[in-house]
Design a protein around this motif. Sequence first.
Motif, PDB file in Angstrom:
ATOM      1  N   PHE A 216       0.860  -1.330   0.043  1.00 11.73           N
ATOM      2  CA  PHE A 216      -0.151  -0.113   0.115  1.00 11.73           C
ATOM      3  C   PHE A 216       0.892   1.352   0.141  1.00 11.73           C
ATOM      4  CE2 PHE A 216      -4.540  -1.321   1.513  1.00 11.73           C
ATOM      5  CZ  PHE A 216      -4.757  -1.829   0.321  1.00 11.73           C
TER       6      PHE A 216
ATOM      7  N   ILE B  71      -0.237   2.511   8.947  1.00 13.36           N
ATOM      8  CA  ILE B  71      -0.635   1.572   8.111  1.00 13.36           C
ATOM      9  C   ILE B  71       0.291   0.234   8.300  1.00 13.36           C
ATOM     10  CG2 ILE B  71      -0.784   0.181   5.637  1.00 13.36           C
ATOM     11  CD1 ILE B  71      -2.352   2.690   5.071  1.00 13.36           C
TER      12      ILE B  71
ATOM     13  N   LYS C 198      -4.080  -2.583  11.220  1.00 15.99           N
ATOM     14  CA  LYS C 198      -3.774  -1.937  10.118  1.00 15.99           C
ATOM     15  C   LYS C 198      -2.966  -2.588   8.894  1.00 15.99           C
ATOM     16  CE  LYS C 198      -5.365   2.618  10.923  1.00 15.99           C
ATOM     17  NZ  LYS C 198      -5.137   4.242  10.703  1.00 15.99           N
ATOM     18  N   SER C 199      -1.910  -3.323   9.586  1.00 14.02           N
ATOM     19  CA  SER C 199      -0.853  -3.920   8.635  1.00 14.02           C
ATOM     20  C   SER C 199      -1.526  -5.295   8.143  1.00 14.02           C
ATOM     21  CB  SER C 199       0.323  -4.308   9.301  1.00 14.02           C
ATOM     22  OG  SER C 199       0.179  -4.873  10.495  1.00 14.02           O
TER      23      SER C 199
ATOM     24  N   THR D 265      -3.996  -4.742   5.625  1.00 16.32           N
ATOM     25  CA  THR D 265      -3.230  -4.228   4.258  1.00 16.32           C
ATOM     26  C   THR D 265      -2.882  -5.509   3.713  1.00 16.32           C
ATOM     27  OG1 THR D 265      -2.580  -2.164   5.388  1.00 16.32           O
ATOM     28  CG2 THR D 265      -1.321  -3.123   3.396  1.00 16.32           C
TER      29      THR D 265
ATOM     30  N   THR E 136      -4.322  -6.354  -0.124  1.00  9.69           N
ATOM     31  CA  THR E 136      -3.285  -6.324  -1.244  1.00  9.69           C
ATOM     32  C   THR E 136      -3.368  -7.770  -2.000  1.00  9.69           C
ATOM     33  OG1 THR E 136      -1.467  -6.939   0.187  1.00  9.69           O
ATOM     34  CG2 THR E 136      -1.819  -4.515  -0.372  1.00  9.69           C
TER      35      THR E 136
ATOM     36  N   ILE F  90      -6.592   4.479   0.681  1.00  7.39           N
ATOM     37  CA  ILE F  90      -5.368   4.140   1.517  1.00  7.39           C
ATOM     38  C   ILE F  90      -4.913   5.356   2.448  1.00  7.39           C
ATOM     39  CG2 ILE F  90      -2.823   3.762   1.372  1.00  7.39           C
ATOM     40  CD1 ILE F  90      -3.476   2.020  -1.581  1.00  7.39           C
TER      41      ILE F  90
ATOM     42  N   ASP G 280      -4.948   5.334   6.712  1.00  4.80           N
ATOM     43  CA  ASP G 280      -3.909   5.584   7.124  1.00  4.80           C
ATOM     44  C   ASP G 280      -4.240   6.623   8.425  1.00  4.80           C
ATOM     45  OD1 ASP G 280      -0.845   5.433   7.739  1.00  4.80           O
ATOM     46  OD2 ASP G 280      -0.963   7.640   7.394  1.00  4.80           O
TER      47      ASP G 280
ATOM     48  N   HIS H 117     -11.568  -3.230   5.598  1.00  3.63           N
ATOM     49  CA  HIS H 117     -11.567  -3.974   4.492  1.00  3.63           C
ATOM     50  C   HIS H 117     -13.004  -4.380   3.869  1.00  3.63           C
ATOM     51  CE1 HIS H 117     -12.448  -6.526   8.102  1.00  3.63           C
ATOM     52  NE2 HIS H 117     -12.541  -7.393   7.330  1.00  3.63           N
TER      53      HIS H 117
END
Length: 225
Positions: free
Chosen positions: A54, A84, A90-91, A94, A98, A123, A127, A137
């Motif tokens: 991201f 992020i 958040k990670s 992500t 992705t 994105i 953040d 999501h």
Amino acid sequence: MIVKSKGIVLSYMKYGDTSIIVRIFTEEGGYGSYIVNSIRSQKSKKSIGHFQPFTILDLVLYVKETRDLQRISEFKSHYPLHNIHQDLIKSSITLFLTEVVSKLLQSEQSPNPELYVFAEESIKAFDEIVKGVGNFHLQFLLKMGPFLGYAIDDIDNLFSSTDKLVPTNENHEIMDSLMKEPYGYEVKMTRESRSTMLDTILEYYQHHAHISKPKSLEVLRSILN
């Protein structure tokens, strides 16, 4: 041919002793794979951290139409992300997104500037948001649909497109809020409802885009639960 473009990093893999191959969704060229030479070398002046999922980059691409694998000749951060990659939830979201986006874009290897703008703005919002992180999501995948040509603009249409049963009135209202409200809006739901919503959205995309089940799905569930 030299092409300047913004791009959103989706993933990368090691290539040779010092290089990587990066999957990027670019504003000018759509989804594609690019080689970055010597980025893993000790002498490299650039950090491989630029290619975290991201990350939004300004790119100079060397494109040769007879090749499937193009080359990134220059890159720099376009918009610094502060949370992020540091926040566990958040990670994890992500990494999940992705993977799903990569699957969806494999058949979309031509420019889609409207989708790119949507993704970049989403994105940036992700953040920054503090509330509603655990639902991002779901909202992202719902809001992304129309940009891919899938008419997820009506809740009944979404559910009737899958083999799922008609949702309860409560879940119907939750889905309606997820689709319509901005990122960061708190839509309260149980763990079971969130899981059901995600299964339904993924089933929709599996039915229409024929994507496989994301490998990161169970990891995401364990983190969110």
